[in-house]
Design a protein around this motif. Sequence first.
Motif, short mmCIF file in Angstrom:
data_model
loop_
_atom_site.label_atom_id
_atom_site.label_comp_id
_atom_site.label_asym_id
_atom_site.label_seq_id
_atom_site.Cartn_x
_atom_site.Cartn_y
_atom_site.Cartn_z
N PRO A 77 0.81 -1.22 0.00
CA PRO A 77 0.00 0.00 0.00
C PRO A 77 0.84 1.27 0.00
CG PRO A 77 0.06 -0.93 2.20
CD PRO A 77 0.77 -1.91 1.31
N ASP A 78 2.16 1.11 0.08
CA ASP A 78 3.03 2.28 0.07
C ASP A 78 4.21 2.01 -0.86
OD1 ASP A 78 4.36 0.35 1.47
OD2 ASP A 78 4.66 1.52 3.29
N GLY A 79 5.08 3.01 -1.02
CA GLY A 79 6.25 2.84 -1.87
C GLY A 79 5.97 3.23 -3.31
N LEU A 80 7.01 3.09 -4.14
CA LEU A 80 6.91 3.48 -5.55
C LEU A 80 5.86 2.67 -6.29
CD1 LEU A 80 7.99 5.16 -7.93
CD2 LEU A 80 9.71 3.37 -8.29
N GLY A 81 5.78 1.37 -5.99
CA GLY A 81 4.81 0.53 -6.67
C GLY A 81 3.38 1.02 -6.48
N ALA A 82 3.05 1.40 -5.24
CA ALA A 82 1.70 1.90 -4.96
C ALA A 82 1.42 3.21 -5.67
CB ALA A 82 1.52 2.07 -3.45
N LEU A 83 2.47 4.00 -5.86
CA LEU A 83 2.30 5.29 -6.52
C LEU A 83 2.04 5.15 -8.01
CD1 LEU A 83 2.51 8.43 -6.33
CD2 LEU A 83 4.95 8.17 -6.83
N VAL A 84 2.71 4.19 -8.67
CA VAL A 84 2.68 4.14 -10.13
C VAL A 84 1.86 2.99 -10.69
CG1 VAL A 84 4.96 5.22 -10.23
CG2 VAL A 84 4.79 2.73 -10.30
N ALA B 114 5.92 -9.40 -14.80
CA ALA B 114 4.90 -8.73 -13.99
C ALA B 114 3.82 -9.70 -13.55
CB ALA B 114 4.29 -7.57 -14.78
N ARG B 115 3.41 -10.58 -14.45
CA ARG B 115 2.37 -11.56 -14.11
C ARG B 115 2.84 -12.49 -13.00
NH1 ARG B 115 -0.42 -15.87 -18.37
NH2 ARG B 115 -1.82 -16.87 -16.85
N GLN B 116 4.09 -12.93 -13.10
CA GLN B 116 4.63 -13.81 -12.07
C GLN B 116 4.74 -13.09 -10.73
OE1 GLN B 116 4.98 -16.89 -12.09
NE2 GLN B 116 6.40 -17.43 -10.44
N CYS B 117 5.12 -11.83 -10.78
CA CYS B 117 5.24 -11.06 -9.54
C CYS B 117 3.88 -10.79 -8.91
CB CYS B 117 5.98 -9.74 -9.81
SG CYS B 117 7.74 -9.95 -10.19
N VAL B 118 2.87 -10.58 -9.73
CA VAL B 118 1.52 -10.43 -9.20
C VAL B 118 1.08 -11.72 -8.51
CG1 VAL B 118 -0.91 -10.13 -9.82
CG2 VAL B 118 0.81 -8.63 -10.82
N ARG B 119 1.41 -12.84 -9.13
CA ARG B 119 1.03 -14.13 -8.55
C ARG B 119 1.78 -14.42 -7.26
NH1 ARG B 119 2.27 -19.53 -8.48
NH2 ARG B 119 4.30 -19.16 -9.45
N ARG B 120 3.07 -14.06 -7.21
CA ARG B 120 3.91 -14.39 -6.05
C ARG B 120 3.86 -13.33 -4.96
NH1 ARG B 120 6.04 -16.55 -3.66
NH2 ARG B 120 8.28 -16.79 -3.82
N PHE B 121 3.85 -12.05 -5.37
CA PHE B 121 3.92 -10.96 -4.39
C PHE B 121 2.59 -10.27 -4.17
CE2 PHE B 121 8.28 -10.36 -6.56
CZ PHE B 121 8.82 -11.43 -5.86
N GLY B 122 1.65 -10.47 -5.08
CA GLY B 122 0.38 -9.76 -5.00
C GLY B 122 0.33 -8.51 -5.85
N GLY B 123 1.44 -8.18 -6.51
CA GLY B 123 1.48 -6.98 -7.35
C GLY B 123 2.92 -6.61 -7.66
N VAL B 124 3.12 -5.39 -8.13
CA VAL B 124 4.45 -4.92 -8.50
C VAL B 124 4.98 -3.95 -7.45
CG1 VAL B 124 4.03 -5.23 -10.97
CG2 VAL B 124 3.53 -3.03 -9.90
N THR B 125 6.29 -3.83 -7.43
CA THR B 125 6.98 -2.88 -6.56
C THR B 125 7.99 -2.10 -7.41
OG1 THR B 125 8.81 -4.36 -6.01
CG2 THR B 125 6.81 -4.55 -4.68
N GLY B 126 8.67 -1.16 -6.79
CA GLY B 126 9.72 -0.45 -7.52
C GLY B 126 10.81 -1.39 -8.00
N ASP B 127 11.13 -2.40 -7.19
CA ASP B 127 12.14 -3.38 -7.61
C ASP B 127 11.69 -4.15 -8.84
OD1 ASP B 127 14.12 -2.92 -5.67
OD2 ASP B 127 13.06 -4.12 -4.19
N VAL B 128 10.43 -4.49 -8.91
CA VAL B 128 9.90 -5.22 -10.07
C VAL B 128 10.02 -4.36 -11.32
CG1 VAL B 128 7.85 -6.27 -11.09
CG2 VAL B 128 8.36 -6.64 -8.68
N LEU B 129 9.77 -3.07 -11.20
CA LEU B 129 9.91 -2.18 -12.35
C LEU B 129 11.35 -2.18 -12.85
CD1 LEU B 129 7.78 0.93 -11.27
CD2 LEU B 129 7.05 -1.16 -12.43
#
Length: 262
Positions: A169-176, A229-244
């Motif tokens: 809910p926070d961080g770069l991923g939540a922003l973008v 991105a699809r794999q990260c959504v499955r494993r992490f629940g979504g994307v983060t700045g690191d994923v970008l």
Amino acid sequence: MTERAGRWPAGARLAMTTLTVLPLRAGRVDRHSAAVAMAGAPLVGLALGAVLAVAARVLTAAGLAPVPVAAVLVALLALLTRGLHLDGLADTFDGLGSYAPPERALAILKSPEAGPLGVSAIAVTLLVDAAALSALVARHGWLLIAVAVAVGRFGISLCCARPVPAARPDGLGALVAGTVPVPVCGAWALVLAVLAGLGGQLSPGSGWTDWLRGVLAVLLAGAAAGLLARQCVRRFGGVTGDVLGAACELATAVALLVLCAG
């Protein structure tokens, strides 16, 4: 109307501060400026790629061989981006390779330490980049170098396309996350494919297959970023700045590999 117009300079500053080493003031940071920044990521990539292309041409004219020129370009790109995308690549692969539940995997992403899988991911990516860049330098594919860097940043735009969620809910991923309209990604894919095809035409011994190679470079790089991105959504629940960052590095490597073929 004034508020909407103000989103563009704020978004441009945010894109430059997030994706480059330039110490600009980010200005207003909200979802609207983030949408402009992430939609314009490929344009920042073209600027970074232009710097690399000019450097490659100057070093080649000075008599440096393609392999050391490629090594300099890899180092220069890391410097221009503060190595943040490489750091994101390592963290993302460490998290994906942990087989831990989402909460633990996200904690691994936030850890400043890099595990063996993350270090390996960086090493392999840099080797691929250097090898492909040396081939493009040998062919004087200056525009192709710039386009490949832009395609990498296109991977960031794809990971921010709607409706990709954020892992936290926070961080770069939540922003973008979810800020870039899908039609914008389609428009960038078309522009970059045309530029890649044009870059192939400017190389010695070019033919109609260079246009096809340009389209494939954009499609395959985009597919690689999308699958990540699809794999990260499955494993992490979504994307983060690191994923970008990981998507950027992966898409760049795939684009370089395809563009240097033939």
